[in-house]
Design a protein around this motif. Sequence first.
Motif, mmCIF file in Angstrom:
data_model
loop_
_atom_site.group_PDB
_atom_site.id
_atom_site.type_symbol
_atom_site.label_atom_id
_atom_site.label_comp_id
_atom_site.label_asym_id
_atom_site.label_seq_id
_atom_site.Cartn_x
_atom_site.Cartn_y
_atom_site.Cartn_z
ATOM 1 N N ILE A 108 0.801 -1.277 -0.185
ATOM 2 C CA ILE A 108 0.108 0.072 0.067
ATOM 3 C C ILE A 108 0.875 1.503 -0.066
ATOM 4 N N LEU A 109 1.777 1.372 0.977
ATOM 5 C CA LEU A 109 2.790 2.519 0.983
ATOM 6 C C LEU A 109 3.473 2.612 -0.348
ATOM 7 N N VAL A 110 4.192 1.542 -1.100
ATOM 8 C CA VAL A 110 4.775 1.727 -2.367
ATOM 9 C C VAL A 110 4.012 2.348 -3.300
ATOM 10 N N PHE A 111 2.706 1.714 -3.453
ATOM 11 C CA PHE A 111 1.868 2.357 -4.369
ATOM 12 C C PHE A 111 1.184 3.758 -4.410
ATOM 13 N N TYR A 112 0.657 3.948 -3.166
ATOM 14 C CA TYR A 112 0.343 5.240 -2.739
ATOM 15 C C TYR A 112 1.138 6.302 -2.629
#
Length: 312
Positions: free
Chosen positions: A246-250
């Motif tokens: 999630i952190l990588v994508f957003y």
Amino acid sequence: MWLNTTSSPFLLTGFPGMEKAHHWISIPLLVVYISILLGNGTLLFLIREDHNLHEPMYYFLAMLAATDLGVTLTTMPTVLGVLWLNHREIGHRACFSQAYFIHTLSIVESGVLLAMAYDRFIAICNPLRYTSILTNIRVIKIGMGVLARASLSILPIILHLPWFPYCRSRVLSHVFCLHQDVIKLACANITFNSLYPVVVVFAMVLLDFLIIFFSYILILETVMGIASGEERAKALNTCVSHICCILVFYITVVGLTFIHRFGRHAPHVVHITMSYVYFLFPPFMNPVIYSIKTKQIQSGIIRLFSLPHSRA
């Protein structure tokens, strides 16, 4: 509006002013490209072949890996064609199709991350009903819903593109076709195509993130109510891989948006580099994250690569 029948193709942009270094720039990109294919391909093969991974959590992971492969296969052949062969021309239909798949798959990735959050929410907050709620049929329906939502939401702006006259320039600002770059070249009223994507981003990507955020608040409340510290750690550990993805994508979404909205005076190479980060970093990192943080994936990889030796 009128149907654009011009045969003049668009021109893709590599790294302006660095054309002599294109072959060198392509080397790390090729390494990342191959790594993405191998990493996500291995995950898909592993989940298919290993019956221990035939669970909703890993089915959603397979959807994520397939989406990452789709994004990479949609963009990287064009990138390498420009950097290796200076093949900059791209026809209108090919360009519009590429833009459609790029933006659709971005929405799909956000939806899959939301589905994975739902999986973790049910597994931790309602574990006794996990298997009855997340049946194979329901997982398939969720996957189809995520795909339908993304493909239908992007379709209206793409269907407008063939009707615009393109008379300002033929040169796109990236090495692949993005909707926001194409409409800058149109000599027509682009109000709908300018505002609609903003609505889509807020209604889907931002809403997905907020739902994921609140689901983890509920998960945290449930975990904090568990008496045993060891069980709390075990429950949270099942979420670590998903949180990292999630952190990588957003973070990359926010970074790309920030550059496009507020980095107008930044060198163009910064915009191009950030677009590469957005399209390549999540597909590269997701298999790495799950391989490092998920014991079942680690065990599956060990079994996969030790199988030939055991037969010998």
